[in-house]
Design a protein around this motif. Structure first.
Motif, PDB file in Angstrom:
ATOM      1  N   ASN A  79      53.351  30.834  48.592  1.00 44.26           N
ATOM      2  CA  ASN A  79      52.561  31.643  47.664  1.00 44.26           C
ATOM      3  C   ASN A  79      52.844  31.258  46.209  1.00 44.26           C
ATOM      4  O   ASN A  79      51.943  31.231  45.371  1.00 44.26           O
ATOM      5  CB  ASN A  79      52.853  33.124  47.873  1.00 44.26           C
ATOM      6  N   GLY A 132      57.723  37.031  44.671  1.00 46.20           N
ATOM      7  CA  GLY A 132      58.074  38.346  45.192  1.00 46.20           C
ATOM      8  C   GLY A 132      59.263  38.990  44.536  1.00 46.20           C
ATOM      9  O   GLY A 132      59.744  40.020  44.994  1.00 46.20           O
ATOM     10  N   ARG A 139      56.902  45.738  50.194  1.00 45.04           N
ATOM     11  CA  ARG A 139      55.514  45.579  50.624  1.00 45.04           C
ATOM     12  C   ARG A 139      55.049  44.153  50.359  1.00 45.04           C
ATOM     13  O   ARG A 139      55.541  43.486  49.444  1.00 45.04           O
ATOM     14  CB  ARG A 139      54.607  46.565  49.871  1.00 45.04           C
ATOM     15  N   PRO A 140      54.057  43.673  51.121  1.00 41.17           N
ATOM     16  CA  PRO A 140      53.553  42.319  50.893  1.00 41.17           C
ATOM     17  C   PRO A 140      52.862  42.192  49.540  1.00 41.17           C
ATOM     18  O   PRO A 140      52.254  43.153  49.039  1.00 41.17           O
ATOM     19  CB  PRO A 140      52.543  42.121  52.034  1.00 41.17           C
ATOM     20  N   GLU A 171      51.782  37.933  54.747  1.00 42.65           N
ATOM     21  CA  GLU A 171      52.994  38.599  55.223  1.00 42.65           C
ATOM     22  C   GLU A 171      54.153  38.501  54.241  1.00 42.65           C
ATOM     23  O   GLU A 171      55.167  39.203  54.408  1.00 42.65           O
ATOM     24  CB  GLU A 171      53.429  37.995  56.563  1.00 42.65           C
ATOM     25  N   ALA A 172      54.045  37.641  53.248  1.00 49.51           N
ATOM     26  CA  ALA A 172      55.160  37.447  52.321  1.00 49.51           C
ATOM     27  C   ALA A 172      55.434  38.722  51.543  1.00 49.51           C
ATOM     28  O   ALA A 172      54.531  39.316  50.937  1.00 49.51           O
ATOM     29  CB  ALA A 172      54.838  36.295  51.361  1.00 49.51           C
ATOM     30  N   LEU A 173      56.702  39.134  51.511  1.00 47.93           N
ATOM     31  CA  LEU A 173      57.093  40.417  50.937  1.00 47.93           C
ATOM     32  C   LEU A 173      57.517  40.278  49.474  1.00 47.93           C
ATOM     33  O   LEU A 173      57.734  39.180  48.970  1.00 47.93           O
ATOM     34  CB  LEU A 173      58.245  41.013  51.748  1.00 47.93           C
ATOM     35  N   THR A 174      57.652  41.441  48.835  1.00 46.26           N
ATOM     36  CA  THR A 174      58.108  41.512  47.450  1.00 46.26           C
ATOM     37  C   THR A 174      59.316  42.429  47.355  1.00 46.26           C
ATOM     38  O   THR A 174      59.763  43.012  48.347  1.00 46.26           O
ATOM     39  CB  THR A 174      56.999  42.063  46.531  1.00 46.26           C
ATOM     40  N   SER A 215      57.039  32.894  50.994  1.00 45.18           N
ATOM     41  CA  SER A 215      57.137  33.265  49.580  1.00 45.18           C
ATOM     42  C   SER A 215      56.959  32.051  48.690  1.00 45.18           C
ATOM     43  O   SER A 215      56.261  32.105  47.663  1.00 45.18           O
ATOM     44  CB  SER A 215      58.499  33.911  49.300  1.00 45.18           C
ATOM     45  N   ASP A 269      49.224  43.264  49.284  1.00 42.95           N
ATOM     46  CA  ASP A 269      48.873  44.690  49.155  1.00 42.95           C
ATOM     47  C   ASP A 269      48.468  45.061  47.734  1.00 42.95           C
ATOM     48  O   ASP A 269      47.826  46.096  47.523  1.00 42.95           O
ATOM     49  CB  ASP A 269      50.056  45.571  49.563  1.00 42.95           C
TER      50      ASP A 269
END
Length: 571
Positions: A257, A209, A342-343, A335-338, A254, A346
């Motif tokens: 992933n 992320g 945004r995830p 749900e892990a964001l960047t 994160s 997305d």
């Protein structure tokens, strides 16, 4: 936007504020110090880090993006580590580069940072620093070089070196042809074009992320890298406004992933030690077993050297990381964001595979279960790694007689001795190459095979080492053995003639010696005599404080973070 951190330096009319502004004024307008985010560009460009030599051009595009978004870009050269150049090994300096970068980010009047890295240790050290200081931070990977070609076929940097050098030793390739391949292998700017550590860390950083999605893997000479750098400069200013720091979006999800991505791309074993170190800076409880639990059963979908056929230019053309992640979307945490807020999920809807030979589908993987496997046993109580995708299938379950080398020097002195008692079933053991012992874990675990076996057609053997191997390397190599020999690990007690059993499916690596006999043994005098014993400087600090590979090989006093706060003035 809340009050900027840099306002602590520039705001007010006292003597200190005057000094801070005056020495930075040099042609910039008054409003450069009032409400405009100060964005450092932490740049690892260096002529002695050839894979990063082009990063000044990338930095110029970042600067344009920062200016466009209303920020003030500030060049900040930081410690650069050239994997191919520095001795005794770049890993010795990773923690120093991380510590120096962390301190410079904290000490200076900046509000956010863009991290420019490429060669193996630069992105890990930058991420470790950013995690510890916790200012808004985003990575721009420098990108791989273009494909190499030689004698009509693809020639991958790193991987080609290991293959061609063995052919020279086997007598099937002339030294003249070997030398001629150099310029064919390295034909443009950028880092290694195989799925080595540099490519792996760039892609894993995006999966984590910390990179603008869709950027990692863009070839260094590709103008789209400069476009992404420009966008990243704008993003850095946005991140400051949103207070989007590593501590706000880097979570356990994160790292899960990142582990899935590492497995799916067939990435370097070195990523394990780097991700463990970054997680340690964030206070995230990531363990060696998580890599096996989450990633070992993930299919390898990328047909790239060293595990496959193609190179990074092909990978980018075929759809890149997002195309791979779309295939394993069900294994990712949605749900892990960047860095964009945004995830990661997305960004997968529009990703497509444009070359099914380079990037495989989930239903037709390169290797069904090729993620990095974590081994344990009486030879590696705290763990060791093997990369099944780069190994020979017939050696993943093997029992052979140990041929032990007490140091790299011992290995080079004896490996080609015609009288060496070794055969294709032997297990080559090299010790004294861990964090403390060398010092710094050199990339020597993929030991060259004995010449007398090479000429008979042998091209792989089981090898065991407490050091690392290049992500561009291949073979049935058990590495990162912990504890290392120099830290009292059982590897120090193995003797030539002992039988070693490897069973990757069972996740075991054992020496077939009774426990009571092992307990009676003492480390070989030659091995102990070869351990690092520095008297001063960074090497002394490193050896005294470095942790083992199974926790990331960080220094014990660097684990965790100190934040960005600095309260005392300098004048």
């Amino acid at each position: 936007m809340e009050r900027l951190r840099s306002a602590q330096w520039y705001e007010g009319q006292d003597r200190n504020a005057y000094i801070h502004r005056a020495w930075m004024r040099r042609g910039v307008p008054d409003d450069a110090f009032t409400g405009r985010p100060q964005i450092a560009i932490a740049n690892t460009a260096s002529d002695l880090t050839p894979c990063n030599a082009h990063l000044n051009e990338v930095a110029a595009s970042v600067r344009n993006g920062v200016y466009e978004a209303g920020g003030i870009p500030l060049d900040l050269p930081v410690v650069s580590l050239g994997e191919t150049q520095v001795r005794p090994t770049a890993m010795l300096w990773r923690n120093m580069a991380a510590m120096a970068t962390e301190e410079m980010l904290r000490a200076n009047p900046i509000d956010g940072v863009v991290l420019l890295g490429g060669c193996d240790k630069t992105i890990p050290s930058l991420l470790m620093a950013a995690a510890s200081v916790d200012l808004p931070a985003v990575v721009v990977p420098g990108g791989p070089m273009l494909n190499g070609t030689f004698r009509g076929g693809l020639l991958g940097c790193g991987t080609g070196v290991w293959k061609l050098s063995e052919e020279v030793r086997a007598g099937t390739l002339s030294e003249e042809q070997f030398t001629r391949s150099e310029s064919a292998m390295i034909r443009s700017r950028g880092h290694c074009n195989t799925m080595g550590t540099a490519s792996t860390m760039a892609l894993v950083a995006e999966a984590l992320g910390t990179v603008l999605p869709g950027t990692a893997g863009t070839p260094a000479p590709d103008s789209r890298l400069l476009e992404a750098a420009h966008h990243t400069g704008r993003l850095a200013v946005e991140m400051v406004g949103a207070d989007r720091r590593p501590g706000t979006f880097l979570t356990e999800a994160s790292f899960r992933n990142a582990i899935v991505a590492l497995a799916a791309i067939g990435g370097s074993t070195n990523a394990v030690v780097h991700l463990l170190a970054v997680a340690g800076r964030l206070g995230i409880d990531l363990t060696l077993d998580d890599f096996d639990r989450i990633g070992s059963r993930v299919p390898v979908l990328v047909d790239l050297q060293p595990a496959g056929r193609f190179l990074m230019e092909d990978f980018h053309r075929a759809g890149g990381l997002l195309a791979v992640l779309r295939e394993v979307r069900d294994l990712l945490d949605p749900e892990a964001l960047t860095v964009t807020g945004r995830p990661l999920a997305d960004y997968l809807d529009d990703a497509g595979i444009w070359d099914g030979e380079v990037i495989r589908t989930r239903t037709a993987p390169l290797v069904a279960e090729g993620g990095i496997a974590v081994l344990r046993g009486n030879l590696a109580p705290d763990g060791a790694l093997v990369k099944p995708a780069a190994a020979s299938p017939h050696l993943l379950r093997h029992r052979g007689r140990a041929v032990v080398f007490d140091s790299v020097e011992d290995f080079h002195a004896r490996i080609d001795d015609p009288g060496l008692d070794v055969d294709a079933d032997s297990v080559l053991v090299l010790r004294g190459c861990g964090p403390k012992g060398y010092p710094g874990m050199p990339e020597v675990a993929n030991m060259p095979l004995p010449r007398k076996l090479l000429v008979r057609g042998v091209r792989d053997m089981v090898r065991v080492c407490d050091g690392r191997m290049s992500g561009t390397a291949y073979g049935t190599v058990v590495l990162h053995v912990a504890p290392e020999a120099a830290a009292g690990g059982p590897l120090a007690l193995v003797r030539t003639g002992d039988f070693i059993t490897l069973d990757v499916e069972a996740r075991r690596i054992d020496v077939d010696v009774p426990a009571d006999e092992l307990a009676r043994r003492t480390p070989a005098e030659a091995g102990v005599g070869g351990y690092a014993a520095p008297r001063r400087g960074w090497e002394r600090l490193y050896v005294d404080h470095v942790l083992q590979a199974d926790t990331g090989a960080d220094l014990d006093f660097l684990v965790g973070s100190s934040g960005s706060e600095v309260t005392r003035e300098s004048h």
